[in-house]
Enzyme design. Structure first.
Site, PDB file in Angstrom:
ATOM      1  N   ARG A 115       0.822  -1.204   0.000  1.00 22.40           N
ATOM      2  CA  ARG A 115       0.000   0.000   0.000  1.00 22.40           C
ATOM      3  C   ARG A 115       0.858   1.256   0.000  1.00 22.40           C
ATOM      4  O   ARG A 115       0.483   2.268  -0.556  1.00 22.40           O
ATOM      5  CB  ARG A 115      -0.902  -0.034   1.235  1.00 22.40           C
ATOM      6  CG  ARG A 115      -1.709   1.210   1.457  1.00 22.40           C
ATOM      7  CD  ARG A 115      -2.834   0.958   2.423  1.00 22.40           C
ATOM      8  NE  ARG A 115      -3.752  -0.034   1.894  1.00 22.40           N
ATOM      9  CZ  ARG A 115      -4.420  -0.924   2.631  1.00 22.40           C
ATOM     10  NH1 ARG A 115      -4.288  -0.939   3.932  1.00 22.40           N
ATOM     11  NH2 ARG A 115      -5.229  -1.782   2.058  1.00 22.40           N
ATOM     12  N   TYR A 116       1.983   1.201   0.694  1.00 20.19           N
ATOM     13  CA  TYR A 116       2.892   2.349   0.774  1.00 20.19           C
ATOM     14  C   TYR A 116       4.133   2.015  -0.052  1.00 20.19           C
ATOM     15  O   TYR A 116       4.550   0.855  -0.102  1.00 20.19           O
ATOM     16  CB  TYR A 116       3.314   2.573   2.231  1.00 20.19           C
ATOM     17  CG  TYR A 116       2.186   2.832   3.194  1.00 20.19           C
ATOM     18  CD1 TYR A 116       1.604   4.096   3.290  1.00 20.19           C
ATOM     19  CD2 TYR A 116       1.712   1.822   4.028  1.00 20.19           C
ATOM     20  CE1 TYR A 116       0.590   4.336   4.198  1.00 20.19           C
ATOM     21  CE2 TYR A 116       0.695   2.057   4.943  1.00 20.19           C
ATOM     22  CZ  TYR A 116       0.131   3.321   5.027  1.00 20.19           C
ATOM     23  OH  TYR A 116      -0.871   3.566   5.922  1.00 20.19           O
ATOM     24  N   ARG A 119       7.191   0.145   2.074  1.00 18.40           N
ATOM     25  CA  ARG A 119       7.016  -0.950   3.025  1.00 18.40           C
ATOM     26  C   ARG A 119       5.833  -1.831   2.639  1.00 18.40           C
ATOM     27  O   ARG A 119       4.882  -1.355   2.016  1.00 18.40           O
ATOM     28  CB  ARG A 119       6.864  -0.422   4.450  1.00 18.40           C
ATOM     29  CG  ARG A 119       5.746   0.575   4.655  1.00 18.40           C
ATOM     30  CD  ARG A 119       6.153   1.518   5.808  1.00 18.40           C
ATOM     31  NE  ARG A 119       5.052   2.346   6.283  1.00 18.40           N
ATOM     32  CZ  ARG A 119       4.671   3.473   5.683  1.00 18.40           C
ATOM     33  NH1 ARG A 119       5.244   3.871   4.554  1.00 18.40           N
ATOM     34  NH2 ARG A 119       3.680   4.190   6.176  1.00 18.40           N
ATOM     35  N   CYS A 128      -4.250 -17.929  14.947  1.00 14.44           N
ATOM     36  CA  CYS A 128      -3.908 -17.120  16.115  1.00 14.44           C
ATOM     37  C   CYS A 128      -4.087 -17.991  17.353  1.00 14.44           C
ATOM     38  O   CYS A 128      -4.799 -18.999  17.305  1.00 14.44           O
ATOM     39  CB  CYS A 128      -4.833 -15.921  16.243  1.00 14.44           C
ATOM     40  SG  CYS A 128      -4.729 -14.842  14.815  1.00 14.44           S
ATOM     41  N   CYS A 132      -9.832 -12.933  18.359  1.00 15.73           N
ATOM     42  CA  CYS A 132     -10.450 -11.725  18.884  1.00 15.73           C
ATOM     43  C   CYS A 132     -11.756 -11.478  18.137  1.00 15.73           C
ATOM     44  O   CYS A 132     -11.780 -11.536  16.901  1.00 15.73           O
ATOM     45  CB  CYS A 132      -9.528 -10.533  18.682  1.00 15.73           C
ATOM     46  SG  CYS A 132      -7.845 -10.862  19.212  1.00 15.73           S
ATOM     47  N   CYS A 135     -11.743  -9.007  15.066  1.00 20.95           N
ATOM     48  CA  CYS A 135     -10.602  -9.106  14.149  1.00 20.95           C
ATOM     49  C   CYS A 135     -10.876  -8.476  12.777  1.00 20.95           C
ATOM     50  O   CYS A 135     -11.840  -8.828  12.102  1.00 20.95           O
ATOM     51  CB  CYS A 135     -10.210 -10.561  13.953  1.00 20.95           C
ATOM     52  SG  CYS A 135      -8.796 -10.727  12.848  1.00 20.95           S
ATOM     53  N   ARG A 137      -9.229  -8.999  10.164  1.00 15.83           N
ATOM     54  CA  ARG A 137      -9.023  -9.990   9.091  1.00 15.83           C
ATOM     55  C   ARG A 137      -9.848 -11.245   9.318  1.00 15.83           C
ATOM     56  O   ARG A 137      -9.442 -12.347   8.920  1.00 15.83           O
ATOM     57  CB  ARG A 137      -7.538 -10.344   8.971  1.00 15.83           C
ATOM     58  CG  ARG A 137      -6.720  -9.166   8.567  1.00 15.83           C
ATOM     59  CD  ARG A 137      -5.396  -9.486   7.921  1.00 15.83           C
ATOM     60  NE  ARG A 137      -4.717  -8.217   7.746  1.00 15.83           N
ATOM     61  CZ  ARG A 137      -3.745  -7.771   8.543  1.00 15.83           C
ATOM     62  NH1 ARG A 137      -3.268  -8.518   9.516  1.00 15.83           N
ATOM     63  NH2 ARG A 137      -3.228  -6.585   8.352  1.00 15.83           N
ATOM     64  N   ASP A 296     -12.198  -0.912  12.913  1.00 15.08           N
ATOM     65  CA  ASP A 296     -12.543  -1.007  11.496  1.00 15.08           C
ATOM     66  C   ASP A 296     -13.975  -1.517  11.326  1.00 15.08           C
ATOM     67  O   ASP A 296     -14.441  -2.335  12.124  1.00 15.08           O
ATOM     68  CB  ASP A 296     -11.589  -1.984  10.782  1.00 15.08           C
ATOM     69  CG  ASP A 296     -10.169  -1.449  10.708  1.00 15.08           C
ATOM     70  OD1 ASP A 296     -10.008  -0.220  10.567  1.00 15.08           O
ATOM     71  OD2 ASP A 296      -9.226  -2.256  10.791  1.00 15.08           O
ATOM     72  N   ASP A 333      -7.916   3.714   9.971  1.00 16.38           N
ATOM     73  CA  ASP A 333      -7.386   3.018   8.796  1.00 16.38           C
ATOM     74  C   ASP A 333      -8.481   3.175   7.743  1.00 16.38           C
ATOM     75  O   ASP A 333      -9.590   2.645   7.905  1.00 16.38           O
ATOM     76  CB  ASP A 333      -7.090   1.538   9.128  1.00 16.38           C
ATOM     77  CG  ASP A 333      -5.840   1.053   8.416  1.00 16.38           C
ATOM     78  OD1 ASP A 333      -5.526   1.595   7.334  1.00 16.38           O
ATOM     79  OD2 ASP A 333      -5.184   0.129   8.936  1.00 16.38           O
ATOM     80  N   LYS A 340      -3.394   4.417   7.023  1.00 18.10           N
ATOM     81  CA  LYS A 340      -3.689   4.960   8.344  1.00 18.10           C
ATOM     82  C   LYS A 340      -3.670   6.485   8.321  1.00 18.10           C
ATOM     83  O   LYS A 340      -2.692   7.082   7.898  1.00 18.10           O
ATOM     84  CB  LYS A 340      -2.652   4.445   9.336  1.00 18.10           C
ATOM     85  CG  LYS A 340      -2.647   2.935   9.450  1.00 18.10           C
ATOM     86  CD  LYS A 340      -1.483   2.474  10.309  1.00 18.10           C
ATOM     87  CE  LYS A 340      -1.378   0.975  10.354  1.00 18.10           C
ATOM     88  NZ  LYS A 340      -0.872   0.396   9.072  1.00 18.10           N
TER      89      LYS A 340
HETATM   90  C1  LIG Z   1      -0.249  -0.620   8.886  1.00 19.48           C
HETATM   91  C2  LIG Z   1       0.321  -0.984   7.630  1.00 19.48           C
HETATM   92  C3  LIG Z   1       1.683  -0.754   7.352  1.00 19.48           C
HETATM   93  C4  LIG Z   1       2.622  -0.140   8.346  1.00 19.48           C
HETATM   94  O1  LIG Z   1       2.269   1.200   8.646  1.00 19.48           O
HETATM   95  P1  LIG Z   1       3.174   2.058   9.631  1.00 19.48           P
HETATM   96  O2  LIG Z   1       2.432   3.343   9.795  1.00 19.48           O
HETATM   97  O3  LIG Z   1       4.505   2.222   8.952  1.00 19.48           O
HETATM   98  O4  LIG Z   1       3.309   1.297  10.910  1.00 19.48           O
HETATM   99  C5  LIG Z   1       2.142  -1.124   6.114  1.00 19.48           C
HETATM  100  N1  LIG Z   1       1.337  -1.660   5.186  1.00 19.48           N
HETATM  101  C6  LIG Z   1       0.035  -1.878   5.419  1.00 19.48           C
HETATM  102  C7  LIG Z   1      -0.802  -2.480   4.332  1.00 19.48           C
HETATM  103  C8  LIG Z   1      -0.519  -1.553   6.640  1.00 19.48           C
HETATM  104  O5  LIG Z   1      -1.819  -1.797   6.882  1.00 19.48           O
HETATM  105  S1  SF4 Z   2      -6.893  -9.318  15.968  1.00 22.35           S
HETATM  106 FE1  SF4 Z   2      -7.205 -11.004  14.501  1.00 22.35          FE
HETATM  107  S2  SF4 Z   2      -5.167 -11.428  13.685  1.00 22.35           S
HETATM  108 FE2  SF4 Z   2      -4.884 -10.250  15.574  1.00 22.35          FE
HETATM  109  S3  SF4 Z   2      -4.620 -11.787  17.189  1.00 22.35           S
HETATM  110 FE3  SF4 Z   2      -6.790 -11.225  17.148  1.00 22.35          FE
HETATM  111  S4  SF4 Z   2      -7.741 -12.744  15.810  1.00 22.35           S
HETATM  112 FE4  SF4 Z   2      -5.550 -12.810  15.416  1.00 22.35          FE
END
Ligand SMILES: *Cc1c(COP(=O)(O)O)cnc(C)c1O
Ligand code: SF4
Length: 391
Positions: A115-116, A119, A128, A132, A135, A137, A296, A333, A340
């Site tokens: 996305r960036y 990174r 996991c 949670c 979550c 995801r 989210d 996000d 973010k």
């Molecule tokens: C959160 C995230 C990052 C890391 O973001 P930082 O602000 O550098 O901690 C990188 N890629 C994705 C897709 C993310 O969701």
């Molecule tokens: S938030 Fe989702 S990915 Fe993170 S520890 Fe909990 S269940 Fe696992």
């Protein structure tokens, strides 16, 4: 609760401490059924119905360590609320989304979100220790969606190798620390062998949900591949137990700087006093508060979502009132995949001809006069409350 406090729970009263404190025993004895759950807490009708409901439910899995921290009689217990499903998960909101951060559509190869520019987020596992309820995801976590199969990780590594702007790789999932030390060692070694990857980060909840995962042998692997940073997901001060303190201490002593990530949730941590207590507890165990996330809009989590202003008010009550190191950044996000976006209280009261009127944490006004108030439009724009949209 003391380390041995679990013995008050009849099903575990004969488990030797040496066994209780192992990752293997905890994973083998996770609570996944209503019968097991009944042994530990007095279920409400809503919990009972949600846990026994067939089909469509996000997986439940609670390590005995976490279960022993839950209040057996209080359904509002923040530890319990994070792990035990309720019927609220089936009350869908029109704002709910399956993949709120549009991760699946930002994957050049399965399991890699780019996305960036500099990174990437590498999803290495769907498992996991504790699932949670909120979550982000949940569309893949605890399922066999399979973005983390060996071949995919190799394809993701090829992609990173081919993109020289990527200097920071964030490993997440699921929880990467559910992988074996050997598997982690292998992935870290491959990443560290890529010349432009300057460092690796691991996003995990294991030091909190199952701290016995942090062993000397894991620490050895992490030391071997330094520099490694770790973002640990903490949501409530009650999570900071002696076992968690020990796990975080081992990581920091192994040269792994720890940051925290927190999801803001109604009835769990949406009061400034609770968040302040959490960030204080974190500094005591050498964890630097990093992010608080607006919850989210993931399917089935509407009951956890606060107003956005709640997060800003929490920062307002912390910034200036306590140690600067204790203050995380509150972020939304962006749904749809914008990344973010930080939100802060507004401290600029006015800005005119080089004179800034600012307010401090206590609400008092102060004036700062700039040396050269010459018409720098771009400079003025970043200080004005409404920032021009780039279209
Ligand atoms: C959160 C995230 C990052 C890391 O973001 P930082 O602000 O550098 O901690 C990188 N890629 C994705 C897709 C993310 O969701
Ligand atoms: S938030 Fe989702 S990915 Fe993170 S520890 Fe909990 S269940 Fe696992």
């Amino acid at each position: 609760m003391s380390v041995e406090g679990y013995r008050r729970i009849p099903v575990w009263k004969d488990v030797p401490l040496e066994e209780w404190e192992t990752y293997g025993w905890q994973m083998r004895n996770r609570i996944t059924t209503v019968e097991q759950l009944r042994e530990v807490i007095r279920l409400t009708p809503s919990e009972e119905a949600a846990v026994t409901r067939k089909g469509g439910r996000f997986i439940m899995g609670i390590p005995p360590y976490w279960a022993a921290l839950m209040d057996a009689d209080d359904p509002t217990c923040p530890i319990r609320r994070q792990a035990v499903p309720t019927q609220d998960e089936y009350h869908l909101s029109p704002n709910d989304m399956i993949d709120p951060l549009a991760e699946d559509s930002h994957m050049p190869v399965p399991g890699l979100v780019h996305r960036y520019p500099d990174r990437v987020l590498l999803l290495v596992v769907e498992i996991c220790s504790m699932y949670c309820r909120f979550c982000t995801r949940s569309r893949v976590v605890g399922t066999s969606a399979g973005f983390s199969r060996g071949a995919n990780i190799d394809a993701a590594l090829d992609y990173i190798r081919a993109h020289r702007k990527i200097r920071d790789v964030l490993i997440s999932g699921g929880d990467p620390l559910t992988l074996s030390d050997e598997r982690l060692d292998e992935i870290l070694a491959k990443l560290k062998a890529i010349p432009h990857v300057e460092f690796v980060r691991i996003g995990t909840r294991n030091p909190v949900t199952l701290p016995y995962r942090i062993t000397e042998s894991l620490c050895q692997v992490l030391r071997k591949h330094k520099p490694i940073w770790m973002s640990v997901h903490f949501n409530h001060p009650r999570e900071v137990t002696p076992a968690v303190k020990r796990a975080c201490g081992m990581l920091v002593d192994s040269g792994v700087p720890l940051g925290s990530q927190t999801v803001l949730m109604k009835g769990i941590n949406d009061r400034p006093a609770i968040m302040k207590k959490l960030v204080h507890e974190l500094l005591k165990i050498r964890v630097r508060p990093y992010y608080i996330y607006q919850c989210d809009p993931v399917k089935g989590t509407a009951h956890f979502r606060t107003q956005v202003s709640t997060g800003v008010q929490i920062i307002e009550k912390i910034r200036g009132h306590t140690t600067g190191y204790a203050v995380p950044t509150f972020v939304v996000d962006a749904p749809g995949g914008g990344g973010k976006i930080p939100l802060m209280p507004n401290y600029v009261v006015s800005y005119k001809e080089g004179t800034l009127v600012l307010r401090n944490y206590a609400g008092k006004l102060y004036t700062y006069k700039e040396e050269s108030p010459a018409g720098d439009r771009a400079g003025a724009a970043v200080l004005e409350p409404s920032y021009a949209l780039v279209d």
